[in-house]
Design a protein around this motif. Structure first.
Motif, PDB file in Angstrom:
ATOM      1  N   GLN A   1     -14.374   8.464   2.054  1.00  0.00           N
ATOM      2  CA  GLN A   1     -14.553   7.232   1.290  1.00  0.00           C
ATOM      3  C   GLN A   1     -13.473   7.150   0.209  1.00  0.00           C
ATOM      4  O   GLN A   1     -13.125   8.157  -0.413  1.00  0.00           O
ATOM      5  N   TRP A   2     -12.959   5.945  -0.018  1.00  0.00           N
ATOM      6  CA  TRP A   2     -11.982   5.733  -1.075  1.00  0.00           C
ATOM      7  C   TRP A   2     -12.700   5.359  -2.365  1.00  0.00           C
ATOM      8  O   TRP A   2     -13.438   4.389  -2.415  1.00  0.00           O
ATOM      9  N   ILE A   3     -12.496   6.153  -3.422  1.00  0.00           N
ATOM     10  CA  ILE A   3     -13.133   5.948  -4.711  1.00  0.00           C
ATOM     11  C   ILE A   3     -12.090   5.484  -5.725  1.00  0.00           C
ATOM     12  O   ILE A   3     -11.064   6.141  -5.921  1.00  0.00           O
ATOM     13  N   GLU A   4     -12.339   4.336  -6.362  1.00  0.00           N
ATOM     14  CA  GLU A   4     -11.379   3.823  -7.347  1.00  0.00           C
ATOM     15  C   GLU A   4     -11.339   4.722  -8.570  1.00  0.00           C
ATOM     16  O   GLU A   4     -12.374   5.071  -9.152  1.00  0.00           O
ATOM     17  N   GLU A   5     -10.105   5.089  -8.991  1.00  0.00           N
ATOM     18  CA  GLU A   5      -9.906   5.909 -10.179  1.00  0.00           C
ATOM     19  C   GLU A   5      -9.373   5.116 -11.365  1.00  0.00           C
ATOM     20  O   GLU A   5      -9.739   5.346 -12.511  1.00  0.00           O
ATOM     21  N   LYS A   6      -8.488   4.166 -11.051  1.00  0.00           N
ATOM     22  CA  LYS A   6      -7.783   3.505 -12.136  1.00  0.00           C
ATOM     23  C   LYS A   6      -7.132   2.230 -11.610  1.00  0.00           C
ATOM     24  O   LYS A   6      -6.844   2.108 -10.423  1.00  0.00           O
TER      25      LYS A   6
ATOM     26  N   ILE B   1       4.317   6.831  -8.317  1.00  0.00           N
ATOM     27  CA  ILE B   1       4.956   7.478  -7.164  1.00  0.00           C
ATOM     28  C   ILE B   1       5.533   8.836  -7.566  1.00  0.00           C
ATOM     29  O   ILE B   1       5.370   9.834  -6.867  1.00  0.00           O
ATOM     30  N   THR B   2       6.186   8.887  -8.736  1.00  0.00           N
ATOM     31  CA  THR B   2       6.772  10.144  -9.201  1.00  0.00           C
ATOM     32  C   THR B   2       5.701  11.200  -9.450  1.00  0.00           C
ATOM     33  O   THR B   2       5.837  12.360  -9.034  1.00  0.00           O
ATOM     34  N   SER B   3       4.617  10.810 -10.126  1.00  0.00           N
ATOM     35  CA  SER B   3       3.572  11.779 -10.468  1.00  0.00           C
ATOM     36  C   SER B   3       2.811  12.281  -9.252  1.00  0.00           C
ATOM     37  O   SER B   3       2.512  13.473  -9.144  1.00  0.00           O
ATOM     38  N   LEU B   4       2.514  11.392  -8.303  1.00  0.00           N
ATOM     39  CA  LEU B   4       1.736  11.794  -7.126  1.00  0.00           C
ATOM     40  C   LEU B   4       2.594  12.459  -6.060  1.00  0.00           C
ATOM     41  O   LEU B   4       2.061  13.124  -5.163  1.00  0.00           O
TER      42      LEU B   4
ATOM     43  N   ILE C   1       0.846  -1.196   0.000  1.00  0.00           N
ATOM     44  CA  ILE C   1       0.000   0.000   0.000  1.00  0.00           C
ATOM     45  C   ILE C   1       0.880   1.245   0.000  1.00  0.00           C
ATOM     46  O   ILE C   1       1.892   1.297   0.717  1.00  0.00           O
ATOM     47  N   ILE C   2       0.493   2.241  -0.794  1.00  0.00           N
ATOM     48  CA  ILE C   2       1.159   3.548  -0.770  1.00  0.00           C
ATOM     49  C   ILE C   2       0.086   4.596  -0.552  1.00  0.00           C
ATOM     50  O   ILE C   2      -0.893   4.663  -1.295  1.00  0.00           O
ATOM     51  N   THR C   3       0.266   5.418   0.469  1.00  0.00           N
ATOM     52  CA  THR C   3      -0.706   6.467   0.789  1.00  0.00           C
ATOM     53  C   THR C   3      -0.045   7.826   0.631  1.00  0.00           C
ATOM     54  O   THR C   3       1.075   8.032   1.102  1.00  0.00           O
TER      55      THR C   3
ATOM     56  N   GLN D   1      -3.185  15.173   5.436  1.00  0.00           N
ATOM     57  CA  GLN D   1      -4.425  14.413   5.299  1.00  0.00           C
ATOM     58  C   GLN D   1      -4.344  13.484   4.079  1.00  0.00           C
ATOM     59  O   GLN D   1      -3.824  13.853   3.028  1.00  0.00           O
ATOM     60  N   GLU D   2      -4.890  12.272   4.216  1.00  0.00           N
ATOM     61  CA  GLU D   2      -4.910  11.330   3.107  1.00  0.00           C
ATOM     62  C   GLU D   2      -5.704  11.890   1.927  1.00  0.00           C
ATOM     63  O   GLU D   2      -6.783  12.444   2.116  1.00  0.00           O
ATOM     64  N   PHE D   3      -5.151  11.731   0.696  1.00  0.00           N
ATOM     65  CA  PHE D   3      -5.937  12.152  -0.465  1.00  0.00           C
ATOM     66  C   PHE D   3      -5.835  11.178  -1.635  1.00  0.00           C
ATOM     67  O   PHE D   3      -6.694  11.130  -2.499  1.00  0.00           O
ATOM     68  N   LYS D   4      -4.783  10.344  -1.679  1.00  0.00           N
ATOM     69  CA  LYS D   4      -4.659   9.313  -2.709  1.00  0.00           C
ATOM     70  C   LYS D   4      -4.104   8.048  -2.071  1.00  0.00           C
ATOM     71  O   LYS D   4      -3.347   8.095  -1.087  1.00  0.00           O
TER      72      LYS D   4
END
Length: 294
Positions: A273-278, A289-292, A236-238, A244-247
């Motif tokens: 709530q965690w919403i699946e994006e991709k 990791i680089t982009s986020l 897991i990568i947060t 605050q958590e956002f991705k």
């Protein structure tokens, strides 16, 4: 037994006080434990020996028996200042190194199991201690004296020059019972760890947390870069904004064409709530990791 493979390091010195030779070699044997001999031309150094620079100053001096120093071995700079002092001891040795101006550069003691390094200004750069089982504690410092790194067997913390935390990595052994009760002798000593790697912004606020598994790294129990972690070992990568958590990136096995394949799932947080994006292949993790993290 010493290995037949050797590495020859040429020491460019001129002559001995008692025996004259053109060159001296230090022969390092690739063996366990490692060992070395001092060779004068084709034979091992014997008796009191001195070598010289072109200006006539002593380069190094010491007493040998069968290619091994039997007392302190001294190495000098061309100006006559002591550069290295090697002290053989029962069940170990001690090495002291000095800068050109005489300021101590490092101290390494095998018997007492510690190492220290110093900056040219005299401030402590590194101190490390280890046990008989090679569990070590290491601290590194900036030239200003501010703590740069603190590492133990199960944790590592890095700091910026202002003393604010930059990274923190913790690890704990997992699959312990599998290891202990393994029928294979090698597997009983093979440890596998779960890691938690936290990164912080310049103010010390958490901005990323990576959870992954690994058995350790080549020169350290801890990684220096995410590229050192194999893509299939991430869990897991947060990612955080303002603490605050956002991705979130999760790795899950899914059934595809009668095969279990590890996939990467990207989520965003909305109203707790965690919403699946991709979802994509696990080997895309380094790009994510680089982009986020940008």
């Amino acid at each position: 037994m010493k290995s037949l493979i050797t590495i020859l390091t040429l020491i460019p010195v001129m002559s001995f006080a008692q025996q004259k030779f053109d060159t001296i070699y230090v022969v390092n044997y690739i063996s366990n434990p490692s060992s070395s001999d001092f060779i004068c031309d084709k034979g091992k150094c014997e008796g009191w020996c001195e070598t010289y620079f072109d200006n006539g100053k002593v380069y190094w001096q010491g007493k040998f028996q069968d290619g091994q120093p039997t007392d302190s071995l001294f190495k000098y700079y061309p100006n006559g200042q002591l550069q290295e002092l090697f002290v053989p001891m029962d069940k170990g040795w001690r090495m002291l190194k000095y800068y050109f101006d005489g300021q101590i550069e490092s101290e390494y003691d095998v018997k007492e199991r510690f190492e220290k390094q110093f900056y040219p200004n005299g401030k402590l750069k590194l101190e490390s201690k280890w046990t008989k089982r090679y569990r070590s504690k290491t601290k590194e410092y900036y030239s200003t004296g501010v703590l740069k790194l603190a590492q133990k067997n199960k944790s590592l913390v890095k700091y910026g020059e202002d003393g604010i935390i930059v990274q923190r990595i913790k690890r704990k052994e997992i699959l312990v019972l599998d290891r202990i009760f393994s029928k294979d002798a090698y597997d009983r000593y093979y440890k596998f760890y779960e890691y938690e790697w936290e990164s912080f912004d310049k103010t010390g606020v958490l901005n990323r947390k990576i959870v992954f598994s690994n058995d350790g790294f080549l020169t350290s129990p801890f990684p220096d870069s995410v590229k050192q972690i194999d893509d299939y070992l991430f869990d897991i990568i947060t990612f955080y904004q303002n603490g605050q958590e956002f991705k979130k990136v999760e790795f899950k096995y899914v059934q595809e064409n009668d095969e279990l394949i590890k996939k990467l799932f990207i989520y965003r947080k909305e109203k707790n709530q965690w919403i699946e994006e991709k979802r994509t292949t696990a080997n895309k993790v380094y790009e994510i990791i680089t982009s986020l993290s940008a």
